[in-house]
Design a protein around this motif. Structure first.
Motif, mmCIF file in Angstrom:
data_model
loop_
_atom_site.group_PDB
_atom_site.id
_atom_site.type_symbol
_atom_site.label_atom_id
_atom_site.label_comp_id
_atom_site.label_asym_id
_atom_site.label_seq_id
_atom_site.Cartn_x
_atom_site.Cartn_y
_atom_site.Cartn_z
ATOM 1 N N GLY A 179 -30.335 155.684 18.793
ATOM 2 C CA GLY A 179 -29.581 154.878 19.760
ATOM 3 C C GLY A 179 -28.379 155.631 20.313
ATOM 4 O O GLY A 179 -27.932 156.633 19.746
ATOM 5 N N LEU A 180 -27.856 155.112 21.430
ATOM 6 C CA LEU A 180 -26.593 155.639 21.974
ATOM 7 C C LEU A 180 -25.532 154.587 21.732
ATOM 8 O O LEU A 180 -25.797 153.391 21.882
ATOM 9 C CB LEU A 180 -26.739 155.915 23.471
ATOM 10 C CG LEU A 180 -27.424 157.241 23.751
ATOM 11 C CD1 LEU A 180 -28.882 157.028 24.063
ATOM 12 C CD2 LEU A 180 -26.739 157.967 24.876
ATOM 13 N N ARG A 181 -24.342 155.071 21.354
ATOM 14 C CA ARG A 181 -23.281 154.127 21.030
ATOM 15 C C ARG A 181 -22.159 154.189 22.064
ATOM 16 O O ARG A 181 -22.038 155.165 22.816
ATOM 17 C CB ARG A 181 -22.731 154.414 19.637
ATOM 18 C CG ARG A 181 -23.759 154.158 18.544
ATOM 19 C CD ARG A 181 -23.166 154.372 17.167
ATOM 20 N NE ARG A 181 -22.701 155.734 16.975
ATOM 21 C CZ ARG A 181 -21.862 156.107 16.014
ATOM 22 N NH1 ARG A 181 -21.411 155.220 15.155
ATOM 23 N NH2 ARG A 181 -21.489 157.364 15.906
ATOM 24 N N VAL A 182 -21.319 153.147 22.035
ATOM 25 C CA VAL A 182 -20.197 153.077 22.971
ATOM 26 C C VAL A 182 -19.319 154.323 22.828
ATOM 27 O O VAL A 182 -18.856 154.899 23.819
ATOM 28 C CB VAL A 182 -19.404 151.769 22.739
ATOM 29 C CG1 VAL A 182 -18.063 151.793 23.447
ATOM 30 C CG2 VAL A 182 -20.234 150.565 23.197
ATOM 31 N N CYS A 183 -19.129 154.808 21.603
ATOM 32 C CA CYS A 183 -18.260 155.980 21.404
ATOM 33 C C CYS A 183 -18.824 157.233 22.082
ATOM 34 O O CYS A 183 -18.068 158.148 22.417
ATOM 35 C CB CYS A 183 -17.998 156.242 19.922
ATOM 36 S SG CYS A 183 -19.487 156.614 18.995
ATOM 37 N N ASP A 184 -20.140 157.241 22.313
ATOM 38 C CA ASP A 184 -20.725 158.413 22.982
ATOM 39 C C ASP A 184 -20.248 158.531 24.433
ATOM 40 O O ASP A 184 -20.345 159.610 25.033
ATOM 41 C CB ASP A 184 -22.266 158.340 22.953
ATOM 42 C CG ASP A 184 -22.809 158.370 21.523
ATOM 43 O OD1 ASP A 184 -22.146 158.979 20.657
ATOM 44 O OD2 ASP A 184 -23.877 157.784 21.277
ATOM 45 N N LEU A 185 -19.737 157.422 24.974
ATOM 46 C CA LEU A 185 -19.257 157.467 26.364
ATOM 47 C C LEU A 185 -17.908 158.169 26.477
ATOM 48 O O LEU A 185 -17.496 158.584 27.562
ATOM 49 C CB LEU A 185 -19.122 156.044 26.917
ATOM 50 C CG LEU A 185 -20.426 155.293 27.201
ATOM 51 C CD1 LEU A 185 -20.141 153.820 27.458
ATOM 52 C CD2 LEU A 185 -21.143 155.909 28.398
ATOM 53 N N ASP A 221 -16.797 161.086 25.067
ATOM 54 C CA ASP A 221 -17.034 162.487 25.426
ATOM 55 C C ASP A 221 -18.394 162.508 26.147
ATOM 56 O O ASP A 221 -19.453 162.426 25.499
ATOM 57 C CB ASP A 221 -17.055 163.342 24.153
ATOM 58 C CG ASP A 221 -17.271 164.813 24.463
ATOM 59 O OD1 ASP A 221 -17.792 165.112 25.563
ATOM 60 O OD2 ASP A 221 -16.927 165.642 23.619
ATOM 61 N N PHE A 222 -18.353 162.593 27.464
ATOM 62 C CA PHE A 222 -19.583 162.389 28.245
ATOM 63 C C PHE A 222 -20.634 163.475 27.969
ATOM 64 O O PHE A 222 -21.831 163.241 28.139
ATOM 65 C CB PHE A 222 -19.247 162.301 29.738
ATOM 66 C CG PHE A 222 -20.270 161.516 30.521
ATOM 67 C CD1 PHE A 222 -20.743 160.284 30.065
ATOM 68 C CD2 PHE A 222 -20.780 161.991 31.717
ATOM 69 C CE1 PHE A 222 -21.688 159.548 30.774
ATOM 70 C CE2 PHE A 222 -21.729 161.268 32.445
ATOM 71 C CZ PHE A 222 -22.179 160.047 31.962
ATOM 72 N N ASP A 223 -20.174 164.661 27.504
ATOM 73 C CA ASP A 223 -21.153 165.710 27.169
ATOM 74 C C ASP A 223 -22.006 165.268 25.984
ATOM 75 O O ASP A 223 -23.212 165.538 25.932
ATOM 76 C CB ASP A 223 -20.435 167.020 26.820
ATOM 77 C CG ASP A 223 -19.968 167.714 28.091
ATOM 78 O OD1 ASP A 223 -20.572 167.437 29.153
ATOM 79 O OD2 ASP A 223 -18.988 168.479 28.030
ATOM 80 N N ILE A 224 -21.380 164.578 25.043
ATOM 81 C CA ILE A 224 -22.144 164.068 23.889
ATOM 82 C C ILE A 224 -23.169 163.036 24.376
ATOM 83 O O ILE A 224 -24.328 163.054 23.986
ATOM 84 C CB ILE A 224 -21.193 163.443 22.830
ATOM 85 C CG1 ILE A 224 -20.282 164.531 22.263
ATOM 86 C CG2 ILE A 224 -21.980 162.716 21.739
ATOM 87 C CD1 ILE A 224 -19.320 164.069 21.203
ATOM 88 N N PHE A 225 -22.704 162.147 25.252
ATOM 89 C CA PHE A 225 -23.611 161.121 25.804
ATOM 90 C C PHE A 225 -24.823 161.802 26.447
ATOM 91 O O PHE A 225 -25.967 161.423 26.194
ATOM 92 C CB PHE A 225 -22.852 160.275 26.844
ATOM 93 C CG PHE A 225 -23.702 159.223 27.507
ATOM 94 C CD1 PHE A 225 -23.852 157.970 26.945
ATOM 95 C CD2 PHE A 225 -24.365 159.498 28.708
ATOM 96 C CE1 PHE A 225 -24.647 157.002 27.549
ATOM 97 C CE2 PHE A 225 -25.158 158.541 29.321
ATOM 98 C CZ PHE A 225 -25.292 157.287 28.740
#
Ligand code: GDP
Ligand code: IMO
Ligand code: MG
Length: 426
Positions: free
Chosen positions: A144-150, A152-156
């Motif tokens: 899954g993708l989490r809110v915190c991934d937003l 650092d957009f590179d992580i997203f």
């Protein structure tokens, strides 16, 4: 410490939103801990209606901080739309925070929800098609993708690339549908990311700080016990735990911090979607309850299936949630019915049961054992004192309390914030 929980004790749509709003006046914080925009919580203040899907129902009280907790699945597009709708009405959402640990519902989750339902055909669950199940599935398979991934957009972008490869495989190879385009998704999220960033927080510290300072914190359940992933009528359930235990997990709160656990009980039963429903009324009485109670889904607009109150269901909710108080809603809807039934047990193959069997085929063939009550046949919507309720109405309420071994603290006699009979101050 004052942790309050409001949960549904049947199949959802019991009036949780209204009760959260009523209690919200004395709250310092209101927290959603599970589910997503499959919820539809209606709040009516001075005749003005708001239907909230992702925003906690406490949002209308600007003095209470509102938190979307770690256990919630967040469709960020829906969230921003909901915020805009309130802002357009002159209301503020500056008091909203979103947990950095919450999972994101992605556009492909919504697509996969639709495709799985199509594939299941006559065995479909009847989901709200909001991507809830596929999003929780990715959470637990750890893609899954989490809110915190937003943040650092590179992580997203990196996480999206690896997850999308798997999701597109499913969409193309399993369902023979068009894949999602990576760049389009990145652009969609790049556009909304800045609007979300100021609201993102470490809700674990924030919520526990409030509780430890002795502030009033209310945890708002969505869905209900019979839709619980473990204890509901599996597989006709949602994909989270809408129980008081779900608060501990989904909001990072230890059980001893929860003092008051309120189960909202609709005075009859309704259910949206598929799955067994022992007290369902497929006759004129069911139609009468649907129209008197305006039983149409707040999220999907689907007509709700209606039936008599099933006290085995409510009793199970009392046990599983450790309910300290009941709030009975919509009792006004029963006001012009001469004989009212409540289910106090099930007969399955000649044997009596009072609990919900795990096997759906057993549950589906249960015959309800009813107790009948005389109706009260008068309008009760203007009554504000328990003692003023007609005797037959009090008898009905007292039986609910006795059967579930839980006191009734509030009786709701109409949809507006003001339509309440308070028995014990919560
Ligand atoms: P929730 O999902 O549990 O918040 O419940 P919903 O908002 O989906 O559905 C409950 C509906 O019943 C809403 O339309 C409420 O406005 C309405 N409602 C709540 N309490 C009462 C009540 O005591 N009497 C009547 N007639 N309507 C009520
Ligand atoms: P509130 O918070 C009533 C039902 C759906 C379907 C099943 C699974 O307003 O009480 P999902 O989309 O969650 O995968 O659907 O759960 N359902 C609800 N029914 N009220 C709700 O929320 C519901 N949220 C989900 O109809 O049967
Ligand atoms: Mg609802």
């Amino acid at each position: 410490m004052a942790g309050y929980v409001v949960v549904g004790s049947q199949w959802g749509d019991e009036g949780k939103g209204k009760i959260v709003d009523v209690l919200g006046e004395k709250m310092d914080m209101v927290v959603r801990f599970q589910g997503g925009n499959n919820a539809g919580h209606t709040v009516i203040v001075n005749g003005e209606k708001s239907v909230l899907h992702l925003l906690p129902s406490g949002i209308l009280n600007k003095d209470a901080l509102c938190v979307i907790g770690p256990g919630v699945v967040v469709d960020p597009f829906v969230l921003l739309d909901e915020i805009k709708t309130l802002k357009d009405r002159g209301l503020t959402c500056d008091h909203l925070r979103i947990s950095d640990r919450a999972h994101l519902i992605m556009p492909y989750h919504i697509k996969l929800d639709e495709l799985q339902e199509q594939k299941l055909a006559k065995n479909k669950i009847g989901t709200t098609k909001r991507g809830i199940g596929p999003c929780y599935a990715d959470k637990y398979t750890r893609i899954g993708l989490r809110v915190c991934d937003l943040v650092d957009f590179d992580i997203f972008k990196k996480r999206l690339a690896s997850t999308l490869a798997i999701k597109n495989d499913q969409i193309v190879k399993l369902y023979n549908e068009k894949p999602f385009d990576y760049d389009t998704l990145v652009n969609q999220f790049a556009k909304i990311r800045q609007d979300l960033l100021p609201m993102i927080c470490d809700s674990v510290s924030l919520v526990n700080q409030y509780l430890d300072e002795g502030k009033n914190v209310l945890f708002e359940g969505a869905q209900a016990n019979m839709l619980d992933i473990n204890y509901g009528t599996y597989p006709y359930v949602t994909s989270s735990s809408p129980t008081s235990a779900g608060v501990c997990e989904g909001a990072a709160v230890a059980p001893q911090k929860l003092q008051t656990i309120v189960g909202v009980v609709k005075a009859y039963s309704t259910r949206v979607g598929e799955g067994p429903f022992v007290t369902e009324l497929l006759d004129d009485m069911g139609e009468h309850i649907r129209s008197a109670g305006a039983e149409f889904g707040a999220t999907t607009g689907r007509p709700r299936r209606c039936g008599w109150l099933d006290l085995c269901v409510v009793k199970q909710a009392a046990i599983i949630n450790g309910l300290t108080d009941l709030v009975v809603t919509k009792i006004d809807v029963l006001s012009d019915i001469e004989k009212i039934k409540v289910c106090v047990g099930y007969e399955i193959d000649g044997k009596e049961y009072t609990y919900i069997p795990a096997s759906l085929s057993d549950y589906a063939k249960s015959k309800p054992i009813y107790k009948e009550f005389d109706g009260w046949m008068c309008d009760i919507t203007k009554i504000r004192q328990y003692s003023q309720l007609p005797e037959n109405c009090r008898k009905y309420l007292e039986f609910i309390a006795e059967f579930t071994k839980t006191r009734i603290s509030l009786v709701s006699v109409g949809p507006d914030r003001e339509n309440n009979i308070i028995i014990n101050e919560l």
